[in-house]
Design a protein around this motif. Structure first.
Motif, PDB file in Angstrom:
ATOM      1  N   TYR A   1      -2.207   4.849  -3.959  1.00 16.50           N
ATOM      2  CA  TYR A   1      -2.556   3.232  -4.573  1.00 16.50           C
ATOM      3  C   TYR A   1      -1.702   2.009  -4.238  1.00 16.50           C
ATOM      4  O   TYR A   1      -1.140   2.647  -3.669  1.00 16.50           O
ATOM      5  CB  TYR A   1      -1.701   3.802  -5.996  1.00 16.50           C
ATOM      6  CG  TYR A   1      -0.102   3.308  -6.225  1.00 16.50           C
ATOM      7  CD1 TYR A   1       0.982   2.516  -6.469  1.00 16.50           C
ATOM      8  CD2 TYR A   1       0.206   4.876  -6.698  1.00 16.50           C
ATOM      9  CE1 TYR A   1       1.336   2.068  -6.395  1.00 16.50           C
ATOM     10  CE2 TYR A   1       1.486   4.739  -6.505  1.00 16.50           C
ATOM     11  CZ  TYR A   1       2.720   4.147  -6.444  1.00 16.50           C
ATOM     12  OH  TYR A   1       4.199   3.778  -6.400  1.00 16.50           O
ATOM     13  N   THR A   2      -2.358   1.153  -4.604  1.00 17.87           N
ATOM     14  CA  THR A   2      -1.849  -0.318  -3.627  1.00 17.87           C
ATOM     15  C   THR A   2      -0.901  -1.141  -5.354  1.00 17.87           C
ATOM     16  O   THR A   2      -1.924  -0.749  -6.302  1.00 17.87           O
ATOM     17  CB  THR A   2      -3.590  -0.642  -3.361  1.00 17.87           C
ATOM     18  OG1 THR A   2      -3.280  -0.335  -2.259  1.00 17.87           O
ATOM     19  CG2 THR A   2      -3.214  -2.136  -3.046  1.00 17.87           C
TER      20      THR A   2
ATOM     21  N   GLY B   1       0.613  -0.959  -0.225  1.00 20.44           N
ATOM     22  CA  GLY B   1      -0.079   0.774   0.113  1.00 20.44           C
ATOM     23  C   GLY B   1       0.716   0.875   0.074  1.00 20.44           C
ATOM     24  O   GLY B   1       1.889   1.952   0.926  1.00 20.44           O
TER      25      GLY B   1
ATOM     26  N   ASN C   1      -3.887  -0.610  -8.109  1.00 26.11           N
ATOM     27  CA  ASN C   1      -5.132  -0.920  -7.375  1.00 26.11           C
ATOM     28  C   ASN C   1      -6.150  -1.832  -8.014  1.00 26.11           C
ATOM     29  O   ASN C   1      -7.230  -1.416  -8.051  1.00 26.11           O
ATOM     30  CB  ASN C   1      -5.666   0.830  -8.039  1.00 26.11           C
ATOM     31  CG  ASN C   1      -5.101   1.835  -6.945  1.00 26.11           C
ATOM     32  OD1 ASN C   1      -4.451   1.538  -6.348  1.00 26.11           O
ATOM     33  ND2 ASN C   1      -5.464   3.345  -7.360  1.00 26.11           N
TER      34      ASN C   1
END
Length: 210
Positions: A122-123, A118, A159
């Protein structure tokens, strides 16, 4: 875009190993992938991405697929950007298919793993195949044939959405190995395929989300 890509490229290379988890496919996923391979759905993208790579090298625009060249000390690579026309399922199968193409060149799959990180905005999820050459001709010549050096294939999601495939080679700079073949030669061996016939083009939607 370029600073963002540099950050992704460097962060994955320096990721702590304890954060990585084994990448495993379920029996159902593997059966689906084998069907995808048997139906040659990969022909829809292998040749076009190969063409896009050479367009990028020549500084020419490619209206279909985007490719970014990567250069670091001791290694060379490329990013193959996802296009919505492909579909996440096909892109994931393409990632594993490229792995199989490398194995067919004389490589051992050393490890397959994944991790999600993470970031503030954004992931990032990375799926990785790391492959090593099987040394050949060592006893006859005294120098082991390294082929293209170590090869890494990454599938990067941002994401939860596919972002790009990242492929790079890391040759050994050591007298016990023969000189590595070029990155361009490697790409030709992996990607250079004929165009997809109409009946294979029609299969894109079938696997787009599988």
């Amino acid at each position: 875009m370029l600073p963002f890509l540099k950050k992704l490229f460097s962060s994955s290379a320096a990721a702590p190993s304890r954060e990585w988890q084994p990448l495993q496919r379920s029996p159902a996923e593997e059966r689906l992938r084998q069907q995808w391979v048997q139906e040659q759905v990969y022909l829809n993208w292998m040749g076009p991405y190969f063409k896009a790579y050479h367009y990028q090298k020549a500084g020419l625009p490619n209206p279909k697929f985007r490719v970014q060249l990567l250069h670091e000390e001791g290694r060379q690579g490329a990013l193959f950007f996802y296009d919505p026309s492909i579909g996440p399922g096909n892109f994931r199968h393409l990632f594993d298919f490229i792995r199989d193409r490398v194995v067919a060149l004389g490589y051992n799959l050393s490890i397959s793993d994944q991790r999600s990180v993470g970031h503030p905005t954004y992931t990032e999820t990375i799926y990785k195949h790391f492959l090593k050459p099987q040394p050949r001709d060592c006893t006859q010549t005294g120098r082991c044939n390294q082929l293209y050096g170590n090869i890494t294939i990454d599938l990067v999601f941002i994401n939860g959405q596919p972002g790009f495939l990242r492929l790079f080679s890391n040759p050994f700079d050591n007298a016990i190995f023969t000189p590595a073949h070029t990155f361009d030669e490697m790409l030709a061996a992996i990607f250079d395929m004929p165009p997809a016939p109409p009946e294979v083009q029609k299969l894109i939607k079938k696997y787009a989300h599988k």
